[in-house]
Design a protein around this motif. Structure first.
Motif, PDB file in Angstrom:
ATOM      1  N   LYS A  41     -57.681 104.653 -47.789  1.00 53.04           N
ATOM      2  CA  LYS A  41     -58.773 104.204 -46.928  1.00 53.04           C
ATOM      3  C   LYS A  41     -60.089 104.229 -47.695  1.00 53.04           C
ATOM      4  CE  LYS A  41     -60.474 104.831 -42.199  1.00 53.04           C
ATOM      5  NZ  LYS A  41     -59.869 103.584 -41.696  1.00 53.04           N
ATOM      6  N   ALA A  42     -60.903 103.181 -47.509  1.00 51.53           N
ATOM      7  CA  ALA A  42     -62.260 103.136 -48.069  1.00 51.53           C
ATOM      8  C   ALA A  42     -63.235 103.551 -46.978  1.00 51.53           C
ATOM      9  CB  ALA A  42     -62.590 101.741 -48.578  1.00 51.53           C
ATOM     10  N   ILE A  43     -64.137 104.464 -47.322  1.00 54.79           N
ATOM     11  CA  ILE A  43     -65.057 105.024 -46.331  1.00 54.79           C
ATOM     12  C   ILE A  43     -66.464 105.066 -46.915  1.00 54.79           C
ATOM     13  CG2 ILE A  43     -65.561 106.999 -44.847  1.00 54.79           C
ATOM     14  CD1 ILE A  43     -62.669 107.866 -45.156  1.00 54.79           C
ATOM     15  N   LYS A  44     -67.434 104.644 -46.113  1.00 49.76           N
ATOM     16  CA  LYS A  44     -68.835 104.742 -46.523  1.00 49.76           C
ATOM     17  C   LYS A  44     -69.371 106.107 -46.101  1.00 49.76           C
ATOM     18  CE  LYS A  44     -73.250 102.269 -46.339  1.00 49.76           C
ATOM     19  NZ  LYS A  44     -73.967 101.087 -45.791  1.00 49.76           N
ATOM     20  N   LEU A  45     -69.886 106.851 -47.073  1.00 54.32           N
ATOM     21  CA  LEU A  45     -70.359 108.208 -46.820  1.00 54.32           C
ATOM     22  C   LEU A  45     -71.834 108.352 -47.157  1.00 54.32           C
ATOM     23  CD1 LEU A  45     -67.449 110.299 -48.417  1.00 54.32           C
ATOM     24  CD2 LEU A  45     -67.708 109.638 -46.013  1.00 54.32           C
ATOM     25  N   LYS A  46     -72.435 109.352 -46.559  1.00 57.71           N
ATOM     26  CA  LYS A  46     -73.780 109.775 -46.933  1.00 57.71           C
ATOM     27  C   LYS A  46     -73.657 111.001 -47.827  1.00 57.71           C
ATOM     28  CE  LYS A  46     -75.167 110.462 -42.732  1.00 57.71           C
ATOM     29  NZ  LYS A  46     -73.938 110.103 -42.006  1.00 57.71           N
ATOM     30  N   ALA A  47     -74.699 111.290 -48.559  1.00 54.27           N
ATOM     31  CA  ALA A  47     -74.692 112.485 -49.399  1.00 54.27           C
ATOM     32  C   ALA A  47     -74.458 113.718 -48.531  1.00 54.27           C
ATOM     33  CB  ALA A  47     -76.014 112.611 -50.152  1.00 54.27           C
ATOM     34  N   GLU A  48     -73.617 114.619 -49.019  1.00 54.70           N
ATOM     35  CA  GLU A  48     -73.267 115.877 -48.347  1.00 54.70           C
ATOM     36  C   GLU A  48     -72.254 115.712 -47.219  1.00 54.70           C
ATOM     37  OE1 GLU A  48     -74.247 118.649 -49.737  1.00 54.70           O
ATOM     38  OE2 GLU A  48     -75.453 117.507 -51.162  1.00 54.70           O
ATOM     39  N   ASP A  49     -71.748 114.505 -46.975  1.00 55.94           N
ATOM     40  CA  ASP A  49     -70.652 114.363 -46.009  1.00 55.94           C
ATOM     41  C   ASP A  49     -69.430 115.123 -46.518  1.00 55.94           C
ATOM     42  OD1 ASP A  49     -72.037 112.898 -44.169  1.00 55.94           O
ATOM     43  OD2 ASP A  49     -71.189 110.952 -44.731  1.00 55.94           O
ATOM     44  N   ARG A  50     -68.639 115.663 -45.585  1.00 54.94           N
ATOM     45  CA  ARG A  50     -67.491 116.498 -45.931  1.00 54.94           C
ATOM     46  C   ARG A  50     -66.199 115.803 -45.495  1.00 54.94           C
ATOM     47  NH1 ARG A  50     -69.223 121.979 -46.368  1.00 54.94           N
ATOM     48  NH2 ARG A  50     -67.347 122.782 -45.348  1.00 54.94           N
ATOM     49  N   VAL A  51     -65.246 115.751 -46.415  1.00 52.34           N
ATOM     50  CA  VAL A  51     -63.978 115.064 -46.158  1.00 52.34           C
ATOM     51  C   VAL A  51     -62.831 116.031 -46.458  1.00 52.34           C
ATOM     52  CG1 VAL A  51     -62.542 113.068 -46.706  1.00 52.34           C
ATOM     53  CG2 VAL A  51     -65.037 112.885 -46.852  1.00 52.34           C
ATOM     54  N   ASP A  52     -61.858 116.116 -45.539  1.00 52.32           N
ATOM     55  CA  ASP A  52     -60.688 116.951 -45.791  1.00 52.32           C
ATOM     56  C   ASP A  52     -59.490 116.421 -45.008  1.00 52.32           C
ATOM     57  OD1 ASP A  52     -61.744 117.637 -43.347  1.00 52.32           O
ATOM     58  OD2 ASP A  52     -61.362 119.780 -43.538  1.00 52.32           O
ATOM     59  N   VAL A  53     -58.334 116.998 -45.289  1.00 56.61           N
ATOM     60  CA  VAL A  53     -57.083 116.611 -44.630  1.00 56.61           C
ATOM     61  C   VAL A  53     -56.650 117.761 -43.727  1.00 56.61           C
ATOM     62  CG1 VAL A  53     -54.693 115.896 -44.945  1.00 56.61           C
ATOM     63  CG2 VAL A  53     -56.433 115.159 -46.583  1.00 56.61           C
ATOM     64  N   ILE A  54     -56.288 117.418 -42.502  1.00 58.04           N
ATOM     65  CA  ILE A  54     -55.930 118.412 -41.492  1.00 58.04           C
ATOM     66  C   ILE A  54     -54.446 118.306 -41.131  1.00 58.04           C
ATOM     67  CG2 ILE A  54     -56.357 119.191 -39.120  1.00 58.04           C
ATOM     68  CD1 ILE A  54     -58.619 119.773 -41.064  1.00 58.04           C
ATOM     69  N   LEU A  55     -53.806 119.453 -41.000  1.00 58.76           N
ATOM     70  CA  LEU A  55     -52.436 119.518 -40.495  1.00 58.76           C
ATOM     71  C   LEU A  55     -52.508 119.788 -38.991  1.00 58.76           C
ATOM     72  CD1 LEU A  55     -49.390 119.585 -41.284  1.00 58.76           C
ATOM     73  CD2 LEU A  55     -49.618 122.084 -41.369  1.00 58.76           C
ATOM     74  N   PRO A  56     -52.159 118.793 -38.172  1.00 56.08           N
ATOM     75  CA  PRO A  56     -52.243 118.997 -36.717  1.00 56.08           C
ATOM     76  C   PRO A  56     -51.247 120.056 -36.244  1.00 56.08           C
ATOM     77  CG  PRO A  56     -52.104 116.662 -37.287  1.00 56.08           C
ATOM     78  CD  PRO A  56     -51.743 117.433 -38.515  1.00 56.08           C
ATOM     79  N   LYS A  57     -51.543 120.637 -35.113  1.00 54.87           N
ATOM     80  CA  LYS A  57     -50.649 121.660 -34.566  1.00 54.87           C
ATOM     81  C   LYS A  57     -49.266 121.056 -34.307  1.00 54.87           C
ATOM     82  CE  LYS A  57     -52.053 120.946 -29.741  1.00 54.87           C
ATOM     83  NZ  LYS A  57     -52.592 121.607 -28.529  1.00 54.87           N
ATOM     84  N   GLY A  58     -48.248 121.849 -34.593  1.00 53.67           N
ATOM     85  CA  GLY A  58     -46.874 121.411 -34.387  1.00 53.67           C
ATOM     86  C   GLY A  58     -46.291 120.619 -35.537  1.00 53.67           C
ATOM     87  N   CYS A  59     -47.113 120.257 -36.533  1.00 58.32           N
ATOM     88  CA  CYS A  59     -46.627 119.468 -37.679  1.00 58.32           C
ATOM     89  C   CYS A  59     -46.297 120.384 -38.855  1.00 58.32           C
ATOM     90  CB  CYS A  59     -47.664 118.438 -38.096  1.00 58.32           C
ATOM     91  SG  CYS A  59     -47.926 117.132 -36.882  1.00 58.32           S
ATOM     92  N   ILE A  60     -45.569 119.829 -39.810  1.00 61.04           N
ATOM     93  CA  ILE A  60     -45.142 120.602 -40.964  1.00 61.04           C
ATOM     94  C   ILE A  60     -45.135 119.712 -42.204  1.00 61.04           C
ATOM     95  CG2 ILE A  60     -42.694 120.107 -40.565  1.00 61.04           C
ATOM     96  CD1 ILE A  60     -42.079 122.931 -41.578  1.00 61.04           C
ATOM     97  N   ILE A  61     -45.507 120.273 -43.346  1.00 63.58           N
ATOM     98  CA  ILE A  61     -45.364 119.585 -44.631  1.00 63.58           C
ATOM     99  C   ILE A  61     -44.710 120.555 -45.602  1.00 63.58           C
ATOM    100  CG2 ILE A  61     -47.306 118.012 -44.313  1.00 63.58           C
ATOM    101  CD1 ILE A  61     -48.978 119.828 -46.093  1.00 63.58           C
TER     102      ILE A  61
END
Length: 227
Positions: free
Chosen positions: A188-208
């Motif tokens: 995905k391409a995303i337009k960000l501002k300085a200091e924006d925070r990006v991370d990946v979340i594991l939703p409840k009930g999911c597993i990796i």
């Protein structure tokens, strides 16, 4: 004589400085002309010194021209250095995976959403991704490309969310029980501002699950900066 001719030929090249060195500086036959001829100003008072005066005039023009050229080159060099420093400062790219394991280890399921911390480093140019928190912080405004891949080999749905400042911008939902390995990817391409925070979340009930194949990764880089 050759030097005099050469300087005369250079006259058009330095015409832009005519106003700086007008003929008014040379006082032959002017009103109130005096025969007093100070030796240190012979070029100004003796008509016979025409060649000397012209050479002096051309020398002044050449000096002004080369001084201007030197200043412009110095200015361009400083601007170029600023552009290069800015480009170096704006470089940002990272690629991480879950820890490498000889045997399969899984994360989740949890009773609530949890951040996924990708700790195995492939690249962290600019050090804008924190392998202790799993969060990427944009160093400057711009358009960024992010991709993440998740995998589960326990016949349970692999799922994850990509979020910016806590807001979900992309989701993966695997199909539970379809095969022995459930894996999916998003870019995905995303337009960000300085200091924006990006991370990946594991939703409840999911597993990796991770193993030595690095089947769970998180990657991002700056495509181009914006104002």
């Amino acid at each position: 004589m050759r030097a005099f001719v050469l300087l005369c030929l250079l006259l058009p090249a330095f015409g832009q400085y005519e106003e700086m060195w007008g003929d008014k500086d040379y006082l032959w036959d002017t009103p109130g002309f005096t025969t007093t001829k100070p030796k240190h100003k012979a070029c100004l008072y003796e008509k016979e010194s025409c060649g000397c005066c012209l050479m002096k005039k051309q020398t002044h023009r050449m000096e002004a021209f080369f001084n201007l050229t030197h200043r412009e080159m110095k200015k361009d060099l400083m601007l170029t250095k600023m552009y290069i420093d800015d480009m170096r400062a704006s470089r940002s790219a990272f690629s991480f995976a879950l820890d490498k394991n000889d045997s399969t280890e899984c994360l989740g399921p949890f009773s609530d959403d949890a951040g996924i911390v990708f700790r195995h480093e492939f690249l962290n140019l600019g050090n804008n991704y924190n392998p202790m928190t799993g969060i990427f912080v944009a160093p400057r405004a711009g358009v960024y490309s992010f991709s993440y891949t998740i995998s589960s080999d326990m016949k349970r749905a692999a799922c994850a969310h990509l979020q910016v400042n806590g807001e979900i911008v992309s989701e993966i939902h695997g199909q539970d029980g379809q095969d022995s390995v459930d894996s999916d990817s998003v870019v995905k391409a995303i337009k960000l501002k300085a200091e924006d925070r990006v991370d990946v979340i594991l939703p409840k009930g999911c597993i990796i699950c991770s193993d030595k194949k690095f089947s769970n990764t998180f990657t991002g880089f700056l495509l181009y900066a914006t104002v």
